[in-house]
Design a protein around this motif. Structure first.
Motif, PDB file in Angstrom:
ATOM      1  N   VAL A   1       0.839  -1.449  -0.046  1.00 41.71           N
ATOM      2  CA  VAL A   1      -0.233   0.062  -0.074  1.00 41.71           C
ATOM      3  C   VAL A   1       1.038   1.574  -0.292  1.00 41.71           C
ATOM      4  O   VAL A   1       2.436   1.447   0.654  1.00 41.71           O
ATOM      5  CB  VAL A   1      -0.413   0.404   1.471  1.00 41.71           C
ATOM      6  CG1 VAL A   1      -1.651   1.052   1.493  1.00 41.71           C
ATOM      7  CG2 VAL A   1      -2.212  -1.063   0.921  1.00 41.71           C
ATOM      8  N   GLU A   2       0.715   2.127  -0.977  1.00 37.00           N
ATOM      9  CA  GLU A   2       1.387   3.436  -0.663  1.00 37.00           C
ATOM     10  C   GLU A   2       0.376   4.866  -0.677  1.00 37.00           C
ATOM     11  O   GLU A   2      -0.752   4.594   0.058  1.00 37.00           O
ATOM     12  CB  GLU A   2       1.599   3.414  -2.436  1.00 37.00           C
ATOM     13  CG  GLU A   2       2.218   2.656  -3.308  1.00 37.00           C
ATOM     14  CD  GLU A   2       3.047   3.030  -4.878  1.00 37.00           C
ATOM     15  OE1 GLU A   2       2.330   3.907  -4.231  1.00 37.00           O
ATOM     16  OE2 GLU A   2       3.619   2.571  -4.950  1.00 37.00           O
TER      17      GLU A   2
ATOM     18  N   ARG B   1     -15.739   9.885   9.433  1.00 34.89           N
ATOM     19  CA  ARG B   1     -14.623   9.632   9.346  1.00 34.89           C
ATOM     20  C   ARG B   1     -13.479   8.041   9.598  1.00 34.89           C
ATOM     21  O   ARG B   1     -12.305   7.973  10.299  1.00 34.89           O
ATOM     22  CB  ARG B   1     -13.669  10.236  10.586  1.00 34.89           C
ATOM     23  CG  ARG B   1     -14.709  12.275  10.012  1.00 34.89           C
ATOM     24  CD  ARG B   1     -14.462  13.087  11.093  1.00 34.89           C
ATOM     25  NE  ARG B   1     -13.582  12.406  12.268  1.00 34.89           N
ATOM     26  CZ  ARG B   1     -15.400  13.071  13.320  1.00 34.89           C
ATOM     27  NH1 ARG B   1     -15.396  13.190  12.730  1.00 34.89           N
ATOM     28  NH2 ARG B   1     -14.791  12.225  14.282  1.00 34.89           N
ATOM     29  N   PHE B   2     -13.827   7.375   9.075  1.00 31.07           N
ATOM     30  CA  PHE B   2     -13.987   5.650   9.885  1.00 31.07           C
ATOM     31  C   PHE B   2     -13.906   5.293   8.248  1.00 31.07           C
ATOM     32  O   PHE B   2     -14.478   5.195   8.149  1.00 31.07           O
ATOM     33  CB  PHE B   2     -14.403   4.656  10.873  1.00 31.07           C
ATOM     34  CG  PHE B   2     -14.293   3.317  10.688  1.00 31.07           C
ATOM     35  CD1 PHE B   2     -13.094   3.416  11.306  1.00 31.07           C
ATOM     36  CD2 PHE B   2     -14.614   2.537  10.583  1.00 31.07           C
ATOM     37  CE1 PHE B   2     -12.582   2.031  11.774  1.00 31.07           C
ATOM     38  CE2 PHE B   2     -14.127   1.526  10.170  1.00 31.07           C
ATOM     39  CZ  PHE B   2     -13.310   1.284  11.170  1.00 31.07           C
ATOM     40  N   GLY B   3     -13.017   4.266   7.965  1.00 32.15           N
ATOM     41  CA  GLY B   3     -12.984   3.813   6.389  1.00 32.15           C
ATOM     42  C   GLY B   3     -12.065   2.835   6.811  1.00 32.15           C
ATOM     43  O   GLY B   3     -11.233   2.473   8.015  1.00 32.15           O
ATOM     44  N   ILE B   4     -11.859   1.031   5.514  1.00 33.91           N
ATOM     45  CA  ILE B   4     -11.568   0.614   5.699  1.00 33.91           C
ATOM     46  C   ILE B   4     -10.505   0.470   4.291  1.00 33.91           C
ATOM     47  O   ILE B   4     -11.213  -0.029   3.713  1.00 33.91           O
ATOM     48  CB  ILE B   4     -11.855  -0.580   6.655  1.00 33.91           C
ATOM     49  CG1 ILE B   4     -12.424  -1.051   7.399  1.00 33.91           C
ATOM     50  CG2 ILE B   4     -11.507  -2.861   6.193  1.00 33.91           C
ATOM     51  CD1 ILE B   4     -13.746  -1.882   8.252  1.00 33.91           C
ATOM     52  N   LEU B   5      -8.765  -0.093   4.223  1.00 33.91           N
ATOM     53  CA  LEU B   5      -8.431  -0.703   3.160  1.00 33.91           C
ATOM     54  C   LEU B   5      -7.874  -1.907   3.204  1.00 33.91           C
ATOM     55  O   LEU B   5      -8.008  -2.320   4.138  1.00 33.91           O
ATOM     56  CB  LEU B   5      -7.453  -0.070   3.708  1.00 33.91           C
ATOM     57  CG  LEU B   5      -7.195   1.202   2.859  1.00 33.91           C
ATOM     58  CD1 LEU B   5      -5.748   1.891   2.959  1.00 33.91           C
ATOM     59  CD2 LEU B   5      -6.926   1.233   1.307  1.00 33.91           C
TER      60      LEU B   5
ATOM     61  N   PRO C   1      -0.017  -6.902   5.512  1.00 35.20           N
ATOM     62  CA  PRO C   1       0.131  -4.912   6.554  1.00 35.20           C
ATOM     63  C   PRO C   1       1.155  -4.103   5.856  1.00 35.20           C
ATOM     64  O   PRO C   1       1.848  -3.982   5.006  1.00 35.20           O
ATOM     65  CB  PRO C   1       1.116  -5.503   7.712  1.00 35.20           C
ATOM     66  CG  PRO C   1       1.287  -7.047   6.970  1.00 35.20           C
ATOM     67  CD  PRO C   1       0.959  -7.901   6.182  1.00 35.20           C
ATOM     68  N   LEU C   2       0.277  -3.122   6.237  1.00 36.60           N
ATOM     69  CA  LEU C   2       0.779  -1.464   5.786  1.00 36.60           C
ATOM     70  C   LEU C   2       1.866  -1.298   6.163  1.00 36.60           C
ATOM     71  O   LEU C   2       3.031  -1.605   7.350  1.00 36.60           O
ATOM     72  CB  LEU C   2       0.091  -0.592   6.450  1.00 36.60           C
ATOM     73  CG  LEU C   2      -1.418  -0.135   5.976  1.00 36.60           C
ATOM     74  CD1 LEU C   2      -2.753   0.909   7.064  1.00 36.60           C
ATOM     75  CD2 LEU C   2      -1.756  -0.874   4.638  1.00 36.60           C
ATOM     76  N   PRO C   3       3.007  -0.892   6.019  1.00 33.73           N
ATOM     77  CA  PRO C   3       4.631  -0.160   5.427  1.00 33.73           C
ATOM     78  C   PRO C   3       4.566   0.399   6.760  1.00 33.73           C
ATOM     79  O   PRO C   3       4.241   1.304   7.017  1.00 33.73           O
ATOM     80  CB  PRO C   3       5.355   0.657   4.298  1.00 33.73           C
ATOM     81  CG  PRO C   3       3.626  -0.138   3.282  1.00 33.73           C
ATOM     82  CD  PRO C   3       2.890  -0.869   3.642  1.00 33.73           C
ATOM     83  N   LYS C   4       5.352   0.743   7.467  1.00 34.84           N
ATOM     84  CA  LYS C   4       5.758   1.333   8.695  1.00 34.84           C
ATOM     85  C   LYS C   4       6.133   3.171   8.077  1.00 34.84           C
ATOM     86  O   LYS C   4       4.332   3.544   8.883  1.00 34.84           O
ATOM     87  CB  LYS C   4       7.027   1.255   9.363  1.00 34.84           C
ATOM     88  CG  LYS C   4       7.664  -0.090  10.548  1.00 34.84           C
ATOM     89  CD  LYS C   4       8.811  -0.227  10.800  1.00 34.84           C
ATOM     90  CE  LYS C   4       9.282  -1.343  11.649  1.00 34.84           C
ATOM     91  NZ  LYS C   4      10.338  -1.599  12.324  1.00 34.84           N
ATOM     92  N   SER C   5       5.523   3.409   7.440  1.00 36.18           N
ATOM     93  CA  SER C   5       5.844   4.410   6.846  1.00 36.18           C
ATOM     94  C   SER C   5       4.205   5.030   6.573  1.00 36.18           C
ATOM     95  O   SER C   5       3.613   6.110   6.566  1.00 36.18           O
ATOM     96  CB  SER C   5       7.021   5.077   6.219  1.00 36.18           C
ATOM     97  OG  SER C   5       6.521   4.254   4.812  1.00 36.18           O
TER      98      SER C   5
END
Length: 456
Positions: A370-371, A388-392, A397-401
């Motif tokens: 994910v970018e 203001r709640f959303g789901i990817l 897992p998301l990269p740390k950045s």
């Protein structure tokens, strides 16, 4: 602006479709189901049986009028009964339909004159008109039944509204069939109102609804006419020729009707949403895991289709599925999955209270990593309408950045974006299969993990 808003969403009522006895009406489109009179006929309920008798007697009264040369009155009743906008059943995109014309109405009424058995005995199942007259299908059958039952539906709607705190207002009903007088009258009553059109709304019991009536032309043609009449000897005639044949061969149609009555146990109401079986969900999960990330061989579309089926089924009944691939008004953005937040679970109530989340947006990304642009895209959807709640939903897992980016969004804008991965989907399906817990608890777990990572 909410996607496919329903009456309970407008009034901020927290019940789910599973919890109520009626089909929750959409505000700007029809419910894609139809009232099937056969379900009232086969019902074990004496009330439903009596209502079916009322429908039949009301329809057969048209034959009485025709034989008494009161054709104008019969035409008026039939044409007025052919559209029931208050019930909102069918496929209209704006809850507006059209009544049948005088030509079609005359063709229906002529059945009482041209078919001796109908002239003498009338209909037991008026849905048979689909087998005799062109341009008559499931929507007309449903609307006619709704109109002849409108008095009951008004009482039912008032009772259900009181039970579930649905606001009602004083309205005038213009096409209310009076069973004692056998004519349409006007009456003032109290009903829920469509806030967009100010038109009254009627609730219809879920137990009466099907996608296709039990008695219908397509079933008659494919399941009976081709097998029993043609027996593979001749090429099928045209629809018009078959309808003409039926009018001249009443006994043939009745043989089909008797067969439908004998198999009544197979006639069941259709739910507004049906979960896929656990085995199918596991197969879909396997196909998701095996898909390559990216767009190779259309894998992104396959990913979205499979996720849609799995998520909609696993999260039901806590979340009612609203729509997939919903394009915004400008046509420039597509939200992949939309769910109604009915606040039917503690976590759902929390995100409603904390983030004003009336509908939950899920953005599906079949990518290896994910970018920032993916997060920003979902963030743009989190408007006042949705909350203001959303789901990817993504593969890894998301990269740390990128995870830090979601933390920054919470810190600066109090927006919450969490990610569900392949491993989370595996856990959801495992829970879905065990039935000991609810799959939505996996989303709750991810949410709590996210909040623990946020600064206090």
């Amino acid at each position: 602006m909410l996607i496919r808003p329903r009456l309970n969403d407008f009034h901020n009522l927290s019940f789910t479709q599973e919890e109520v006895d009626f089909a929750i009406p959409f505000l700007n489109e029809d419910i894609p189901l139809y009232l099937d009179p056969f379900l009232l006929w086969k019902s074990p309920s004496l009330q439903d049986n009596s209502l079916h008798t009322a429908i039949s007697n009301s329809f057969n009264h048209l034959g009485y009028l025709i034989k008494k040369s009161q054709t104008k009155d019969a035409l008026d009743i039939l044409m007025r009964s052919s559209e029931c906008t208050e019930a909102g059943m069918g496929s209209s995109a704006n809850r507006i339909g059209m009544k049948i014309g005088e030509k079609t109405a005359t063709s229906i009424l002529n059945l009482f004159l041209s078919v001796p058995q109908l002239s003498n005995n009338g209909f037991t199942h008026f849905e048979e008109i689909q087998l005799y007259i062109d341009q008559i299908s499931k929507d007309r059958v449903s609307d006619i039944a709704c109109n002849f039952l409108k008095s009951f539906l008004i009482d039912y709607t008032i009772q259900q509204s009181e039970s579930h705190q649905v606001p009602i207002e004083k309205v005038r009903i213009y096409d209310l069939y009076d069973y004692k007088k056998n004519l349409f009258i006007e009456e003032d009553t109290y009903l829920p109102i469509n806030p967009e059109t100010k038109k009254p709304i009627l609730f219809v019991p879920k137990r009466w609804l099907r996608y296709i009536p039990w008695i219908n032309y397509e079933d008659y043609f494919n399941g009976y006419f081709v097998k029993e009449i043609l027996q593979g000897k001749d090429a099928p005639p045209s629809r018009v020729e078959i309808l003409e044949y039926n009018r001249k061969n009443y006994d043939v149609v009745q043989s089909y009707i008797k067969e439908k009555e004998r198999t009544l146990d197979d006639c069941k109401n259709d739910p507004l949403f049906k979960q896929i079986p656990i085995l199918s969900a596991k197969r879909k999960l396997d196909s998701i895991i095996k898909l390559p990330s990216g767009k190779t061989d259309n894998s992104d579309k396959k990913y979205e289709d499979s996720i849609c089926l799995v998520m909609a089924s696993a999260l039901y009944p806590h979340l009612d599925f609203a729509e997939a691939q919903s394009r915004t008004d400008s046509g420039t953005q597509i939200r992949d999955l939309i769910f109604y937040n009915n606040r039917s679970y503690d976590f759902l109530k929390d995100i409603y209270d904390d983030f004003q989340t009336r509908q939950i947006v899920m953005e599906l990304k079949n990518v290896a990593k994910v970018e920032r642009d993916h997060v920003n895209q979902l963030n743009r959807y989190l408007t006042e309408s949705f909350g203001r709640f959303g789901i990817l939903v993504t593969r890894n897992p998301l990269p740390k950045s990128i995870f830090k980016n979601t933390i920054d969004l919470w810190s600066g804008q109090r927006r919450c974006i969490i990610a569900l991965t392949d491993e989370d989907l595996k856990m959801m399906i495992s829970v879905y299969e065990s039935k000991q817990r609810h799959p939505i608890e996996v989303i709750k777990k991810k949410y709590l993990e996210f909040r623990r990572s946020c600064p206090s």
